[in-house]
Every structure is written in C-alpha cells, then in structure tokens.
Scaffold this motif. Structure first.
Motif, mmCIF file in Angstrom:
data_model
loop_
_atom_site.group_PDB
_atom_site.id
_atom_site.type_symbol
_atom_site.label_atom_id
_atom_site.label_comp_id
_atom_site.label_asym_id
_atom_site.label_seq_id
_atom_site.Cartn_x
_atom_site.Cartn_y
_atom_site.Cartn_z
ATOM 1 N N LEU A 8 -52.516 -27.995 67.686
ATOM 2 C CA LEU A 8 -51.587 -28.897 66.993
ATOM 3 C C LEU A 8 -52.306 -29.975 66.137
ATOM 4 O O LEU A 8 -52.502 -29.756 65.410
ATOM 5 C CB LEU A 8 -50.913 -29.222 68.460
ATOM 6 N N ILE A 9 -53.552 -30.022 66.611
ATOM 7 C CA ILE A 9 -54.370 -31.266 66.143
ATOM 8 C C ILE A 9 -54.794 -30.106 64.618
ATOM 9 O O ILE A 9 -54.946 -31.265 63.376
ATOM 10 C CB ILE A 9 -55.511 -31.223 66.632
ATOM 11 N N THR A 10 -54.684 -29.339 65.053
ATOM 12 C CA THR A 10 -55.558 -28.310 63.506
ATOM 13 C C THR A 10 -53.906 -28.122 62.228
ATOM 14 O O THR A 10 -54.659 -28.548 61.389
ATOM 15 C CB THR A 10 -56.183 -27.078 63.542
ATOM 16 N N PHE A 11 -53.405 -27.699 62.909
ATOM 17 C CA PHE A 11 -52.278 -28.008 62.002
ATOM 18 C C PHE A 11 -52.139 -29.286 61.674
ATOM 19 O O PHE A 11 -52.063 -28.810 59.874
ATOM 20 C CB PHE A 11 -51.548 -27.299 62.917
ATOM 21 N N ILE A 12 -51.915 -29.929 62.499
ATOM 22 C CA ILE A 12 -51.400 -31.283 61.577
ATOM 23 C C ILE A 12 -52.524 -31.450 60.298
ATOM 24 O O ILE A 12 -52.224 -31.961 59.671
ATOM 25 C CB ILE A 12 -51.525 -32.507 62.605
ATOM 26 N N LEU A 13 -53.873 -31.980 60.854
ATOM 27 C CA LEU A 13 -54.483 -32.006 59.659
ATOM 28 C C LEU A 13 -54.896 -31.200 58.405
ATOM 29 O O LEU A 13 -54.436 -31.470 57.712
ATOM 30 C CB LEU A 13 -56.092 -32.375 60.410
ATOM 31 N N THR A 14 -54.131 -29.673 58.489
ATOM 32 C CA THR A 14 -54.589 -28.686 57.611
ATOM 33 C C THR A 14 -53.331 -29.035 56.964
ATOM 34 O O THR A 14 -52.703 -28.430 55.655
ATOM 35 C CB THR A 14 -54.983 -27.412 57.970
ATOM 36 N N SER A 15 -52.151 -29.782 57.466
ATOM 37 C CA SER A 15 -50.304 -29.542 56.809
ATOM 38 C C SER A 15 -50.624 -30.363 55.779
ATOM 39 O O SER A 15 -50.644 -30.641 54.985
ATOM 40 C CB SER A 15 -49.761 -29.170 57.628
ATOM 41 N N CYS A 16 -51.910 -31.907 55.771
ATOM 42 C CA CYS A 16 -51.876 -32.924 54.930
ATOM 43 C C CYS A 16 -53.378 -32.929 54.183
ATOM 44 O O CYS A 16 -53.824 -33.644 53.855
ATOM 45 C CB CYS A 16 -52.108 -33.903 55.966
ATOM 46 N N GLY A 17 -53.142 -30.931 53.702
ATOM 47 C CA GLY A 17 -53.734 -31.093 52.714
ATOM 48 C C GLY A 17 -54.049 -31.353 51.442
ATOM 49 O O GLY A 17 -52.991 -32.511 51.264
ATOM 50 N N THR A 18 -55.221 -31.046 50.682
ATOM 51 C CA THR A 18 -55.302 -32.076 49.012
ATOM 52 C C THR A 18 -54.807 -30.718 48.224
ATOM 53 O O THR A 18 -55.797 -29.257 48.041
ATOM 54 C CB THR A 18 -56.879 -32.198 48.813
ATOM 55 N N PHE A 157 -63.261 -38.597 51.290
ATOM 56 C CA PHE A 157 -64.017 -38.631 49.998
ATOM 57 C C PHE A 157 -64.718 -36.841 49.535
ATOM 58 O O PHE A 157 -64.198 -36.160 49.045
ATOM 59 C CB PHE A 157 -64.871 -40.175 49.692
ATOM 60 N N HIS A 158 -65.617 -36.746 50.725
ATOM 61 C CA HIS A 158 -66.189 -35.568 50.934
ATOM 62 C C HIS A 158 -65.286 -34.750 51.398
ATOM 63 O O HIS A 158 -65.263 -33.859 50.400
ATOM 64 C CB HIS A 158 -67.560 -35.814 52.298
ATOM 65 N N LYS A 159 -64.552 -34.570 51.334
ATOM 66 C CA LYS A 159 -63.501 -33.114 51.410
ATOM 67 C C LYS A 159 -62.601 -33.261 50.063
ATOM 68 O O LYS A 159 -62.281 -31.929 49.614
ATOM 69 C CB LYS A 159 -62.471 -34.197 52.929
ATOM 70 N N VAL A 160 -61.853 -34.337 49.800
ATOM 71 C CA VAL A 160 -61.565 -34.012 48.885
ATOM 72 C C VAL A 160 -62.307 -33.218 47.496
ATOM 73 O O VAL A 160 -62.499 -33.111 46.641
ATOM 74 C CB VAL A 160 -61.361 -35.234 47.601
ATOM 75 N N VAL A 161 -63.659 -34.115 47.167
ATOM 76 C CA VAL A 161 -64.575 -33.634 46.637
ATOM 77 C C VAL A 161 -64.806 -31.892 46.323
ATOM 78 O O VAL A 161 -65.646 -30.860 45.937
ATOM 79 C CB VAL A 161 -65.970 -34.613 46.463
ATOM 80 N N GLU A 162 -65.563 -31.516 47.929
ATOM 81 C CA GLU A 162 -65.234 -30.505 48.584
ATOM 82 C C GLU A 162 -64.324 -29.505 47.274
ATOM 83 O O GLU A 162 -64.509 -28.405 46.857
ATOM 84 C CB GLU A 162 -65.485 -30.208 49.817
ATOM 85 N N LYS A 163 -63.033 -29.859 47.606
ATOM 86 C CA LYS A 163 -61.940 -29.000 47.646
ATOM 87 C C LYS A 163 -61.989 -29.104 45.411
ATOM 88 O O LYS A 163 -61.373 -27.955 44.908
ATOM 89 C CB LYS A 163 -60.622 -29.586 48.037
ATOM 90 N N ILE A 164 -62.251 -29.778 44.788
ATOM 91 C CA ILE A 164 -62.012 -30.343 43.816
ATOM 92 C C ILE A 164 -62.850 -28.875 42.628
ATOM 93 O O ILE A 164 -62.781 -28.971 41.786
ATOM 94 C CB ILE A 164 -62.507 -31.702 43.257
ATOM 95 N N PHE A 165 -64.474 -28.800 43.374
ATOM 96 C CA PHE A 165 -65.314 -28.234 42.746
ATOM 97 C C PHE A 165 -65.481 -26.374 42.987
ATOM 98 O O PHE A 165 -66.362 -26.082 43.214
ATOM 99 C CB PHE A 165 -66.331 -29.371 43.751
#
Length: 173
Positions: A8-18, A157-165
């Motif tokens: 449940l926690i994994t689903f909630i965290l990944t559903s609010c992705g970038t 910010f770290h997660k967003v930067v990883e996704k962006i690049f």
C-alpha cells in the motif's frame, strides 16, 4: 499484514510520481558538450535554499554523466519553476423522484473530497549561446509540499533530477 502495508505504501508513493516532458534540437551533437554552468542571476522561482538543493542534485547527477561544471562552459543551464495549486471540485448529487402521484424532488450536495493539491512545475533548459541557442529542455511536474522538512525537500529534488536526466542525452533516431 506487513506485506500489505508495504504494498500500500509503495503504491501511494509511486502513484504520486513525476511527469517529465522533453524537447530538443534534432541536429544537436550532444557528444560535443562536456562542460556547463548556470546562468548568473537566474530567477528560479524557488527559495534560495531550494535553488541550492536543486543545483547540488543536478551537479551530482551531471558529474555521473561525464559533464563538468566550468567557468568557461560549453553550455549554460537555466532553471525556472512555479508552484501550481489545483482545487478538487468533487460533487455528489442525490435525486429523489416519484411515480404515478406526480410527486418529485431533488437534492444536490457538493462534498469536497481531498483538498488542494500543490504541484511544482520545473523547467530546465540547456543553452549554447555561441551556436544554436536552447538545444534541450525538460519540463517536469511533481507533487510538492511547502511544509516539507529540508531533508524531504532534498530527497524530492534528487528524485526529480534522476527522472529528468534518465533519458539525457536523447537517443538519435
């Protein structure tokens, strides 16, 4: 039960992705670019502390990609962002009606479900002033809480930067 909570926690965290959208100049030879720096006096739309957090995350990621920050760079980076608040306008309608006796009625009730949702749009542009101008752009949108702790902000910010690049440089077709 622990597994159910973890799922449940994994689903909630990944559903609010970038979400990230990219654009680039097709004729660009990305192998040409080895050094970068940020434009002086950028108006990032972030607090000074958040700007520093974002730049640290970007510097670390770009270094792992073989790019070096330099005083005489091949290209410059511009950062812009804005906070976007959207309202949740959920409504529930209830209707009552009658048949043969010509009796009817209706009730409509608006129930806000959830609340305001804050997201941050972040625009990162790579600009080569000596040749083509802007040659790469990423626009991301991710959830954002202005009340996050400094540690949470840095992690976000770290997660967003990883996704962006994750797809830089673009694959040539």
């Amino acid at each position: 039960m622990k597994n159910l909570k973890f799922i449940l926690i994994t689903f909630i965290l990944t559903s609010c992705g970038t979400k990230v959208h990219y654009d680039y100049e097709k004729s660009t030879d990305f192998n040409h670019y080895k050094t970068y720096n940020y434009f002086d006096g950028m108006e990032t739309g972030l607090s000074e502390l958040d700007t520093k957090r974002l730049m640290r995350s970007m510097d670390a990621k770009l270094e792992t990609m073989g790019l070096t920050r330099s005083d005489h760079p091949d290209f410059f980076i511009d950062i812009q962002s804005q906070e976007i608040q959207s309202r949740n306008n959920s409504n529930v309608g209830v209707g009552l009606g009658g048949g043969g006796g010509n009796v009817g009625g209706g009730i409509s009730v608006g129930l806000p479900i959830g609340g305001h949702k804050s997201t941050r749009e972040l625009v990162i542009e790579f600009v080569d002033d000596s040749k083509t101008g802007m040659f790469w752009q990423a626009i991301s949108e991710s959830s954002y809480s202005p009340n996050d702790t400094p540690e949470k902000r840095e992690e976000r910010f770290h997660k967003v930067v990883e996704k962006i690049f994750s797809t830089y440089p673009p694959k040539s077709e």
